[in-house]
Write a protein that holds these residues in place. Structure first.
Motif, PDB file in Angstrom:
ATOM      1  N   PRO A   1      43.310 -57.821   3.023  1.00 46.07           N
ATOM      2  CA  PRO A   1      42.528 -57.806   3.290  1.00 46.07           C
ATOM      3  C   PRO A   1      41.796 -56.832   3.411  1.00 46.07           C
ATOM      4  O   PRO A   1      40.178 -56.413   3.485  1.00 46.07           O
ATOM      5  N   GLN A   2      41.822 -55.686   3.738  1.00 50.41           N
ATOM      6  CA  GLN A   2      41.618 -54.593   4.045  1.00 50.41           C
ATOM      7  C   GLN A   2      41.045 -53.581   2.559  1.00 50.41           C
ATOM      8  O   GLN A   2      40.428 -52.576   3.183  1.00 50.41           O
ATOM      9  N   THR A   3      40.694 -53.902   1.849  1.00 52.25           N
ATOM     10  CA  THR A   3      41.099 -53.169   0.766  1.00 52.25           C
ATOM     11  C   THR A   3      40.073 -53.316  -0.065  1.00 52.25           C
ATOM     12  O   THR A   3      38.812 -54.310   0.620  1.00 52.25           O
ATOM     13  N   VAL A   4      38.910 -51.932  -0.106  1.00 53.31           N
ATOM     14  CA  VAL A   4      37.988 -51.959  -0.770  1.00 53.31           C
ATOM     15  C   VAL A   4      37.460 -51.837  -2.121  1.00 53.31           C
ATOM     16  O   VAL A   4      38.682 -51.266  -2.955  1.00 53.31           O
ATOM     17  N   ILE A   5      37.331 -53.096  -2.949  1.00 52.02           N
ATOM     18  CA  ILE A   5      36.910 -52.761  -4.736  1.00 52.02           C
ATOM     19  C   ILE A   5      35.765 -53.140  -4.866  1.00 52.02           C
ATOM     20  O   ILE A   5      34.840 -53.284  -4.554  1.00 52.02           O
ATOM     21  N   GLY A   6      35.647 -51.532  -5.507  1.00 55.13           N
ATOM     22  CA  GLY A   6      34.018 -51.463  -6.298  1.00 55.13           C
ATOM     23  C   GLY A   6      33.567 -52.588  -7.544  1.00 55.13           C
ATOM     24  O   GLY A   6      34.092 -53.245  -7.343  1.00 55.13           O
ATOM     25  N   LYS A   7      32.131 -52.028  -7.554  1.00 59.72           N
ATOM     26  CA  LYS A   7      31.570 -53.103  -9.278  1.00 59.72           C
ATOM     27  C   LYS A   7      32.671 -52.953 -10.559  1.00 59.72           C
ATOM     28  O   LYS A   7      33.171 -52.082 -10.856  1.00 59.72           O
ATOM     29  N   ASN A   8      32.559 -54.165 -10.869  1.00 61.35           N
ATOM     30  CA  ASN A   8      32.730 -54.406 -12.605  1.00 61.35           C
ATOM     31  C   ASN A   8      34.168 -53.803 -12.356  1.00 61.35           C
ATOM     32  O   ASN A   8      34.951 -53.293 -13.340  1.00 61.35           O
ATOM     33  N   CYS A   9      35.313 -54.369 -11.552  1.00 62.11           N
ATOM     34  CA  CYS A   9      36.405 -54.305 -11.944  1.00 62.11           C
ATOM     35  C   CYS A   9      37.337 -55.121 -12.229  1.00 62.11           C
ATOM     36  O   CYS A   9      37.674 -56.242 -11.864  1.00 62.11           O
ATOM     37  N   ASN A  10      38.595 -55.381 -13.079  1.00 61.88           N
ATOM     38  CA  ASN A  10      39.379 -56.076 -13.633  1.00 61.88           C
ATOM     39  C   ASN A  10      40.579 -55.697 -13.685  1.00 61.88           C
ATOM     40  O   ASN A  10      40.801 -54.764 -13.213  1.00 61.88           O
ATOM     41  N   ILE A  11      41.239 -57.150 -12.578  1.00 67.51           N
ATOM     42  CA  ILE A  11      42.372 -57.597 -12.486  1.00 67.51           C
ATOM     43  C   ILE A  11      42.727 -58.869 -12.875  1.00 67.51           C
ATOM     44  O   ILE A  11      42.777 -59.664 -13.016  1.00 67.51           O
TER      45      ILE A  11
ATOM     46  N   TRP B   1      39.777 -50.805 -14.113  1.00 67.06           N
ATOM     47  CA  TRP B   1      40.949 -52.235 -14.519  1.00 67.06           C
ATOM     48  C   TRP B   1      42.195 -51.690 -14.057  1.00 67.06           C
ATOM     49  O   TRP B   1      42.759 -50.810 -14.620  1.00 67.06           O
ATOM     50  N   ILE B   2      42.834 -52.870 -13.186  1.00 66.43           N
ATOM     51  CA  ILE B   2      44.104 -52.432 -13.223  1.00 66.43           C
ATOM     52  C   ILE B   2      45.005 -53.912 -14.211  1.00 66.43           C
ATOM     53  O   ILE B   2      44.853 -55.480 -13.756  1.00 66.43           O
ATOM     54  N   GLY B   3      46.124 -53.681 -15.502  1.00 66.44           N
ATOM     55  CA  GLY B   3      46.586 -53.879 -15.711  1.00 66.44           C
ATOM     56  C   GLY B   3      47.973 -55.018 -15.202  1.00 66.44           C
ATOM     57  O   GLY B   3      48.514 -54.775 -14.067  1.00 66.44           O
ATOM     58  N   ALA B   4      48.622 -56.360 -15.600  1.00 71.89           N
ATOM     59  CA  ALA B   4      49.573 -57.054 -15.088  1.00 71.89           C
ATOM     60  C   ALA B   4      50.404 -56.046 -14.266  1.00 71.89           C
ATOM     61  O   ALA B   4      51.235 -54.667 -14.870  1.00 71.89           O
ATOM     62  N   ASN B   5      51.278 -56.419 -13.187  1.00 74.71           N
ATOM     63  CA  ASN B   5      52.267 -56.144 -12.954  1.00 74.71           C
ATOM     64  C   ASN B   5      51.998 -55.082 -12.059  1.00 74.71           C
ATOM     65  O   ASN B   5      52.916 -54.257 -11.629  1.00 74.71           O
ATOM     66  N   ALA B   6      50.890 -54.330 -12.000  1.00 76.03           N
ATOM     67  CA  ALA B   6      50.569 -52.995 -11.315  1.00 76.03           C
ATOM     68  C   ALA B   6      50.925 -53.122  -9.623  1.00 76.03           C
ATOM     69  O   ALA B   6      50.269 -54.095  -9.458  1.00 76.03           O
ATOM     70  N   VAL B   7      51.163 -52.128  -9.094  1.00 78.31           N
ATOM     71  CA  VAL B   7      50.838 -52.134  -7.362  1.00 78.31           C
ATOM     72  C   VAL B   7      50.047 -50.763  -7.713  1.00 78.31           C
ATOM     73  O   VAL B   7      50.302 -50.182  -7.636  1.00 78.31           O
ATOM     74  N   ILE B   8      49.578 -51.038  -6.269  1.00 78.03           N
ATOM     75  CA  ILE B   8      48.564 -50.234  -5.762  1.00 78.03           C
ATOM     76  C   ILE B   8      49.269 -50.031  -3.821  1.00 78.03           C
ATOM     77  O   ILE B   8      48.132 -51.495  -3.447  1.00 78.03           O
ATOM     78  N   VAL B   9      49.323 -49.436  -3.641  1.00 77.52           N
ATOM     79  CA  VAL B   9      49.784 -49.182  -2.382  1.00 77.52           C
ATOM     80  C   VAL B   9      49.044 -48.234  -1.624  1.00 77.52           C
ATOM     81  O   VAL B   9      49.426 -47.029  -1.412  1.00 77.52           O
ATOM     82  N   GLY B  10      48.769 -48.476  -0.363  1.00 73.76           N
ATOM     83  CA  GLY B  10      48.522 -47.103   1.149  1.00 73.76           C
ATOM     84  C   GLY B  10      47.115 -46.887   0.942  1.00 73.76           C
ATOM     85  O   GLY B  10      46.327 -47.316   0.170  1.00 73.76           O
TER      86      GLY B  10
END
Length: 185
Positions: free
Chosen positions: A93-103, A128-137
């Motif tokens: 919930p503390q993530t910030v996501i910009g405009k026109n993003c695909n997940i 663009w974030i592809g399937a099963n990608a992980v972004i942490v921290g």
């Protein structure tokens, strides 16, 4: 021209390439991805309105369980949000996501609770974030970034890049998301 449209209309424009009325949006909610975005945006819209806040949180929770999307009203998400496929998606919930993003499906965007990257990601525009990608921290993902499926990202990524692998590598690319992110708003 796009300025007169609501965030919800801009989200749905990304899917169809057409500006839709409220009724047309509601009709498209047969699609689980779009239905979830509709409910999420309503929960965000009424987040600080007593009564409506409780109602939309309950509805959102129901569809989180039904569709497998774990995204909360507190998450800051720019207009033109697009979920490629439904199922198993976790965004802190503390993530910030910009405009026109695909997940895509299977993605985890999470908080790190200790260490040098303690915190949550900030993701730029046109990512663009592809399937099963992980972004942490507490990492920053720049604008115009393509994160290849199954990549693990726990470091900052500059704009105009492709990220690939585990451990991930950054490849500079001026047109990283061209033809991946369409119908931008």
């Amino acid at each position: 021209m796009a300025e007169k449209y609501s965030t919800l209309q801009k989200d749905f424009f990304r899917e169809s390439g057409k500006w839709l009325s409220t009724f047309q949006i509601w009709k498209k909610c047969i699609n689980p991805n779009l239905h979830f975005i509709y409910v999420l945006r309503m929960a965000q819209k009424y987040r600080k309105t007593p009564g409506f806040n409780t109602f939309w949180r309950i509805v959102l929770r129901h569809y989180q369980i039904k569709y497998g999307f774990q995204i909360y009203p507190e998450t800051e998400i720019g207009e033109g949000f697009y979920l490629g496929h439904w199922g198993s998606l976790v965004i802190n919930p503390q993530t910030v996501i910009g405009k026109n993003c695909n997940i895509a499906q299977g993605v985890t965007i999470g908080r790190q609770n200790r260490g040098k990257n303690e915190g949550s990601p900030v993701i730029g525009n046109e990512v663009w974030i592809g399937a099963n990608a992980v972004i942490v921290g507490a990492v920053t993902i720049g604008n115009n970034v393509l994160i290849v499926p199954n990549s693990y990202v726990n470091f900052d990524v500059p704009s105009n890049s492709v990220v690939i692998g585990n451990p991930a590598k950054i490849i500079p690319a001026d047109n990283a998301t061209r033809e991946y992110i369409n119908r931008k708003v």
